[in-house]
Design an enzyme around this catalytic site. Structure first.
Site, PDB file in Angstrom:
ATOM      1  N   ASN A 101      21.360 105.472 -37.847  1.00 25.47           N
ATOM      2  CA  ASN A 101      20.638 105.770 -36.613  1.00 25.47           C
ATOM      3  C   ASN A 101      21.593 105.743 -35.424  1.00 25.47           C
ATOM      4  O   ASN A 101      22.284 104.732 -35.212  1.00 25.47           O
ATOM      5  CB  ASN A 101      19.537 104.728 -36.393  1.00 25.47           C
ATOM      6  CG  ASN A 101      18.722 104.999 -35.142  1.00 25.47           C
ATOM      7  OD1 ASN A 101      17.868 105.881 -35.139  1.00 25.47           O
ATOM      8  ND2 ASN A 101      19.004 104.288 -34.069  1.00 25.47           N
ATOM      9  N   GLU A 102      21.616 106.835 -34.682  1.00 28.67           N
ATOM     10  CA  GLU A 102      22.411 106.929 -33.444  1.00 28.67           C
ATOM     11  C   GLU A 102      23.811 106.372 -33.622  1.00 28.67           C
ATOM     12  O   GLU A 102      24.329 105.665 -32.752  1.00 28.67           O
ATOM     13  CB  GLU A 102      21.700 106.207 -32.307  1.00 28.67           C
ATOM     14  CG  GLU A 102      20.352 106.811 -31.986  1.00 28.67           C
ATOM     15  CD  GLU A 102      19.808 106.401 -30.631  1.00 28.67           C
ATOM     16  OE1 GLU A 102      20.256 105.377 -30.096  1.00 28.67           O
ATOM     17  OE2 GLU A 102      18.921 107.109 -30.129  1.00 28.67           O
ATOM     18  N   TRP A 160       8.148 107.050 -31.043  1.00 30.16           N
ATOM     19  CA  TRP A 160       8.826 105.779 -30.829  1.00 30.16           C
ATOM     20  C   TRP A 160       8.072 105.039 -29.754  1.00 30.16           C
ATOM     21  O   TRP A 160       8.141 105.425 -28.622  1.00 30.16           O
ATOM     22  CB  TRP A 160      10.297 105.983 -30.398  1.00 30.16           C
ATOM     23  CG  TRP A 160      11.025 104.687 -30.439  1.00 30.16           C
ATOM     24  CD1 TRP A 160      11.338 103.875 -29.383  1.00 30.16           C
ATOM     25  CD2 TRP A 160      11.524 104.028 -31.610  1.00 30.16           C
ATOM     26  NE1 TRP A 160      11.978 102.755 -29.826  1.00 30.16           N
ATOM     27  CE2 TRP A 160      12.104 102.822 -31.179  1.00 30.16           C
ATOM     28  CE3 TRP A 160      11.514 104.331 -32.977  1.00 30.16           C
ATOM     29  CZ2 TRP A 160      12.691 101.918 -32.072  1.00 30.16           C
ATOM     30  CZ3 TRP A 160      12.091 103.434 -33.851  1.00 30.16           C
ATOM     31  CH2 TRP A 160      12.677 102.248 -33.390  1.00 30.16           C
ATOM     32  N   LYS A 209       7.594 101.157 -25.286  1.00 29.28           N
ATOM     33  CA  LYS A 209       7.215 102.516 -25.676  1.00 29.28           C
ATOM     34  C   LYS A 209       6.083 102.524 -26.708  1.00 29.28           C
ATOM     35  O   LYS A 209       5.692 103.585 -27.192  1.00 29.28           O
ATOM     36  CB  LYS A 209       8.425 103.272 -26.228  1.00 29.28           C
ATOM     37  CG  LYS A 209       9.474 103.549 -25.150  1.00 29.28           C
ATOM     38  CD  LYS A 209      10.497 104.562 -25.582  1.00 29.28           C
ATOM     39  CE  LYS A 209      11.602 104.683 -24.560  1.00 29.28           C
ATOM     40  NZ  LYS A 209      12.498 103.515 -24.522  1.00 29.28           N
ATOM     41  N   ASN A 265      16.812 111.658 -32.111  1.00 32.32           N
ATOM     42  CA  ASN A 265      16.083 110.776 -31.210  1.00 32.32           C
ATOM     43  C   ASN A 265      16.218 111.395 -29.831  1.00 32.32           C
ATOM     44  O   ASN A 265      17.278 111.310 -29.214  1.00 32.32           O
ATOM     45  CB  ASN A 265      16.711 109.378 -31.189  1.00 32.32           C
ATOM     46  CG  ASN A 265      16.675 108.698 -32.550  1.00 32.32           C
ATOM     47  OD1 ASN A 265      15.968 109.146 -33.454  1.00 32.32           O
ATOM     48  ND2 ASN A 265      17.430 107.617 -32.702  1.00 32.32           N
ATOM     49  N   TYR A 268      14.086 109.787 -20.526  1.00 28.87           N
ATOM     50  CA  TYR A 268      15.376 109.356 -19.972  1.00 28.87           C
ATOM     51  C   TYR A 268      15.998 110.439 -19.093  1.00 28.87           C
ATOM     52  O   TYR A 268      16.800 110.139 -18.223  1.00 28.87           O
ATOM     53  CB  TYR A 268      16.363 108.968 -21.088  1.00 28.87           C
ATOM     54  CG  TYR A 268      16.003 107.675 -21.780  1.00 28.87           C
ATOM     55  CD1 TYR A 268      15.718 106.529 -21.054  1.00 28.87           C
ATOM     56  CD2 TYR A 268      15.956 107.599 -23.164  1.00 28.87           C
ATOM     57  CE1 TYR A 268      15.377 105.346 -21.690  1.00 28.87           C
ATOM     58  CE2 TYR A 268      15.625 106.419 -23.813  1.00 28.87           C
ATOM     59  CZ  TYR A 268      15.324 105.295 -23.064  1.00 28.87           C
ATOM     60  OH  TYR A 268      14.992 104.127 -23.693  1.00 28.87           O
TER      61      TYR A 268
HETATM   62  C1  ADA Z   1      17.238 104.499 -29.407  1.00 33.13           C
HETATM   63  C2  ADA Z   1      17.075 103.668 -30.642  1.00 33.13           C
HETATM   64  C3  ADA Z   1      15.758 102.993 -30.736  1.00 33.13           C
HETATM   65  C4  ADA Z   1      14.938 102.843 -29.445  1.00 33.13           C
HETATM   66  C5  ADA Z   1      15.222 103.878 -28.381  1.00 33.13           C
HETATM   67  C6  ADA Z   1      14.714 103.644 -26.981  1.00 33.13           C
HETATM   68  O1  ADA Z   1      16.889 105.804 -29.525  1.00 33.13           O
HETATM   69  O2  ADA Z   1      17.250 104.371 -31.841  1.00 33.13           O
HETATM   70  O3  ADA Z   1      16.012 101.803 -31.405  1.00 33.13           O
HETATM   71  O4  ADA Z   1      14.811 101.575 -29.005  1.00 33.13           O
HETATM   72  O5  ADA Z   1      16.611 103.998 -28.272  1.00 33.13           O
HETATM   73  O6  ADA Z   1      13.587 103.216 -26.783  1.00 33.13           O
HETATM   74  O7  ADA Z   1      15.459 103.944 -26.056  1.00 33.13           O
END
Ligand code: ADA
Length: 658
Positions: A383-384, A519, A540, A439, A445
Site C-alpha cells: 500500500n502506497e 476509505w 473518514k 488511493n 486532499y
Molecule cells: C493513505 C493510506 C490510508 C489512509 C489515507 C488517508 O491513503 O493508505 O491508510 O489513512 O491515507 O486517510 O489519508
C-alpha cells in the site's frame, strides 16, 4: 482428539520497566495513548506473565501447542524461563509446540510483545496506530501427536483447491501431516450429507516422523468430484461445503479435521471489471480497520460481529481488510455471508531494505492461514509503497518477488496493490501485479471532483489492458460539524456526503473498473493526526469510532447498495438553523418519499436515492419522512445567528500523518 483451552483472564503485565499490573488478555497498552493525538504513543516492549497448571494430556499420543491469534508487532515467548519462540508480524497467528518444555504442575509463561520502532518488521510508517500487546486470544491446543499440521506458517494442514468443470467441481486437496498413516477424506454439504466419494491415501513414514520439528509430509489426495455443484455466489448464495479428513495409524483414527470451503471462480477483466462465476459482479466495497475507541485493537468477537453487521446493513458486497491480516472470525463471516475480500499485508508507505524477509513471511502466513476462505478473491501486496521509499530498485525487486510468491503459492487468485496518489500511472510499481488500484482523494486532499473522471479515463486510455480500481477514496466527516455551504476541508458531515454523492456517480460512469473501496467504513485511530477538533483520529469513516453514529454518508451508500427499504433525513444533528427556507435532503432506496411537518403533508416526490425538499423553517419544524412503509424524523430550530459549535475551531487541515 483435539481440545482447546483458552488462556484469557488475568495476566501480569509490565510496560517497559514500569510496575507490574494485572490485565485481561486480549490487551493492548495503547488503548488510550494510541488515540489521543500527538504521535507520542508508547512503543516498546511489554511483558506478560501467567502461571498455569500443565494441562492433562497423554505424552505418548498428544502434543501441547501454545497458539497466539495476534501479538503486536513482534513476540518472544518464554516457558519456565526458556525462550521457546519468536515471531515477527503483529497480525497473523502463530503457534509453538511447548510439550517438551512443560513441567508437571505449575508452569510460568512469559511473552514479550514489542511494538518498538525498527527497520525490519512492517508496519513502521502509516496512517494508523500500531497498538502493542497480546491483543487477540491465546490458547493451549492439545493436538494429536500424529496429525494434520500446516507447520511453521500456521496453516491447518489442509489446502483445498476446487475448480468448476461444467456442472461439477473437481476438488484437489493437499494435506500436510506429522508422521505417516492413512488419510481418508470426503466432502459433505451443509446438512452433513456426503457429496463426494471417499478418497484414501497411504503415506509412508519417512521424513516427517518428528512431531516437534517442522518435518512433515506433503500429501496430494486423489481428486474428488462434487456433482451438480452449488457455487459460492457472493451475497446471493454463499454456499459452502466441508472437507472432512481423518488420519489413521495402525487401524486407529488419530486425528480428524473439518474445513469449510466454497466453489467459485473469479476473473478480473480490464474492460469489464470483476467477474464471479463467469458473471459480471460489480464490487461495492468499503475498507475496514479493526480498532475501537477506548479499546484499541483488543476487540471482542461481539465487536467483530457488530462491524460486520454494520457493513451488511450498508449493503456492501466487498471489503478491503486493510492494512493487515484481520481476525479469523472476520474472514469466516465474509465466507458465510458472501462478501468478497481484498486481503493484504502491512507492507506500507516505505520500503525498508531490511524488511524483505518480513514481507515474505507475513505474505506466507496470510496465504497459508487463509487459503481456504472462499471470500478472499485478491492478495494485496503493498500500500502506497512509493510514498517515502528511498531504494527504488530494491523495492521493485521485492514487489516482483512477492508477486511471484503469491502466484506460486496460490495460482487461483489475482494479485493487486494500492498505489499512492502521487504515484503516476507510468510508475513501474503499478505494473507488477495482475490488477492495480489507486488511493485517490481528488476532491478531498486536492480540489476538483472532476479530476476523478479525468484520471480514470486517462489511465484506461493509456493502459486499456490493466484492470484499474479505486483501493481508497474518502473525505473526513465529523458528525458534530455542519454547514449549509459545505467546503472541501471543513470536515463537516455535509461535505463528506457531497463528496461521496459525486464519487458514486463517477464510478457509475466507469463501470469497467474492477473495484472501489470507501476509505473507511469506520473512523480509526491515527495518533499523528490532528483534525476535526479531535486529535489522534482519521474521521473518514461512514460510522464513528465508537460505532454509535452512522453519518449521513452511511445512508447514501445504503440508498445505493441496500435492498432493505429505509428513509433517512440528512443533517439531523445540524439542528439550529438561520435560514428561512430549509433545504431538507433525504436519502432513500425507495422511489417515492413523502415529507410531513407535524401532521401536515409538505410534499411528495419521486426520485432516485437523493430527494430535496424546500421547507419554510418559521420558528422551527418537526419533520417526518415516509417511504416504503419506513419513517424517519428530525427537528430543526430557527436561531438568529449561526451556532458556533458547528464550525471547526482549527484552521484548515492541520496535522496530517505524513
Ligand atoms: C493513505 C493510506 C490510508 C489512509 C489515507 C488517508 O491513503 O493508505 O491508510 O489513512 O491515507 O486517510 O489519508
Amino acid at each position: 482428539m483435539r481440545r482447546t483451552i483458552p488462556m484469557e483472564g488475568s495476566w501480569l503485565f509490565r510496560k517497559g520497566d514500569g510496575p507490574e499490573e494485572t490485565v485481561a488478555i486480549p490487551h493492548t497498552w495503547n488503548a488510550v495513548d494510541g488515540q489521543d493525538g500527538g504521535n507520542d504513543y508508547w512503543r516498546g516492549v511489554g511483558s506478560y506473565r501467567k502461571s498455569f497448571q500443565a494441562p492433562g494430556f497423554d505424552p505418548d499420543s498428544e502434543r501441547v501447542i501454545l497458539w497466539f491469534d495476534g501479538v503486536s508487532e513482534s513476540a518472544k515467548v518464554f516457558l519456565n524461563g526458556e525462550e521457546t519462540a519468536a515471531h515477527d508480524g503483529g497480525y497473523s497467528g502463530f503457534g509453538v509446540d511447548i510439550t517438551d518444555a512443560l513441567k508437571e504442575g505449575e508452569n510460568t509463561l512469559e511473552v514479550w510483545a514489542d511494538n518498538s520502532v525498527n527497520d525490519r518488521v512492517y508496519p513502521q510508517k502509516a496512517d494508523f496506530t500500531f497498538y502493542g500487546g497480546i491483543y487477540r486470544p491465546v490458547f493451549l491446543k492439545i493436538m494429536p501427536r500424529w496429525r494434520f499440521d500446516g507447520g511453521k506458517y500456521g496453516g491447518s494442514g489442509i489446502r483445498i483447491s476446487p475448480k468448476i468443470s461444467g456442472k461439477n467441481a473437481e476438488v484437489s486437496v493437499t494435506s500436510w501431516i506429522q508422521g505417516g498413516g492413512e488419510i481418508s477424506a470426503y466432502i459433505s454439504d451443509p446438512e452433513g450429507k456426503k457429496v463426494s466419494r471417499t478418497v484414501r491415501v497411504k503415506v509412508d513414514e519417512k521424513g516427517g516422523s518428528d512431531p516437534g520439528s517442522s518435518g512433515k509430509l506433503e500429501v496430494e489426495l486423489p481428486p474428488m468430484t462434487i456433482k451438480n455443484v452449488h457455487l459460492w455466489e457472493g451475497v446471493k448464495s454463499p454456499f459452502r461445503y466441508t472437507l472432512n479428513a481423518t488420519l489413521e495409524r495402525a487401524g486407529k483414527v488419530v486425528d480428524s479435521i473439518s474445513v469449510k470451503f466454497g466453489v467459485r471462480e473469479i476473473r478480473i477483466d480490464s474492460r469489464e471489471g470483476f467477474f464471479l462465476n463467469g458473471k459480471k459482479y460489480p464490487l461495492n466495497g468499503v475498507s475496514r480497520h479493526q480498532d475501537r475507541k477506548g479499546i484499541g485493537s483488543a476487540i471482542s468477537p461481539a465487536m467483530h460481529r457488530e462491524d460486520f453487521e454494520l457493513i451488511r446493513e450498508l449493503g456492501a458486497n466487498s471489503i478491503r481488510l486493510a492494512h493487515y491480516q484481520h481476525d479469523q472470525l472476520f474472514y469466516d463471516l465474509c465466507d458465510e455471508y458472501g462478501i468478497v475480500v481484498w486481503a493484504e499485508i502491512p507492507y506500507i508507505s516505505e520500503h525498508m531494505v531490511n524488511g524483505r524477509e518480513n514481507t515474505i513471511s507475513q505474505m506466507k502466513e496470510l496465504i497459508i492461514q487463509n487459503y481456504n476462505h472462499p471470500s478472499i478473491c485478491v492478495w494485496g501486496i503493498s500500500n502506497e509503497i512509493t510514498i517515502s521509499t528511498k531504494d527504488r530498485k530494491d523495492m521493485l525487486d521485492n514487489h516482483h518477488l512477492l508477486n511471484e510468491l503469491c502466484h506460486q503459492m496460490d495460482p487461483s487468485r489475482p494479485t493487486t496493490l494500492a498505489c499512492y496518489a502521487m504515484c503516476g500511472p507510468f510508475n513501474p510499481s503499478a505494473h507488477i501485479t495482475d490488477a492495480v488500484a489507486w488511493n485517490l482523494y481528488l476532491g478531498w486532499y486536492v480540489p476538483g471532483f472532476f479530476l476523478n473522471d479525468l484520471w480514470i479515463s486517462f489511465f484506461h486510455l493509456v493502459f486499456p489492458k490493466r484492470p484499474l480500481g479505486f483501493s481508497e477514496y474518502g473525505a473526513e466527516g465529523m458528525p458534530n460539524l455542519h454547514s449549509n455551504k459545505p467546503k472541501r476541508g471543513d470536515q463537516t458531515e455535509e461535505y463528506q456526503a457531497l463528496y461521496h454523492e459525486f464519487m458514486l456517480k463517477c464510478f457509475s460512469r466507469h463501470p469497467w473498473m474492477w473495484c472501489s473501496y470507501v476509505w473507511n467504513m469506520f473512523d480509526f485511530a491515527a495518533d499523528a493526526r490532528d483534525q476535526g477538533g479531535e486529535p489522534g483520529m482519521n474521521h473518514k469513516g461512514l460510522v464513528t469510532f465508537d460505532r454509535k453514529i452512522k453519518k449521513d454518508s452511511f445512508y447514501l451508500y445504503k440508498a445505493y447498495w441496500s435492498q432493505d427499504p429505509f428513509v433517512h433525513i440528512c443533517s439531523k444533528r445540524f439542528e439550529n438553523r438561520t435560514e428561512e427556507m430549509l433545504e431538507v435532503k433525504i436519502y432513500s432506496n425507495q422511489k417515492r418519499v413523502t415529507l410531513y411537518s407535524g401532521e401536515k403533508k409538505i410534499g411528495e416526490m419521486s426520485g432516485d436515492r437523493i430527494f430535496r425538499f424546500q421547507v419554510p423553517l418559521g420558528e422551527g419544524v418537526s419533520l417526518r419522512a415516509e417511504a416504503g412503509g419506513q419513517t424517519d424524523t428530525a427537528i430543526f430550530r430557527h436561531v438568529s445567528s449561526p451556532d458556533p459549535s458547528y464550525i471547526l475551531k482549527q484552521k484548515g487541515q492541520s496535522a496530517n500523518w505524513t
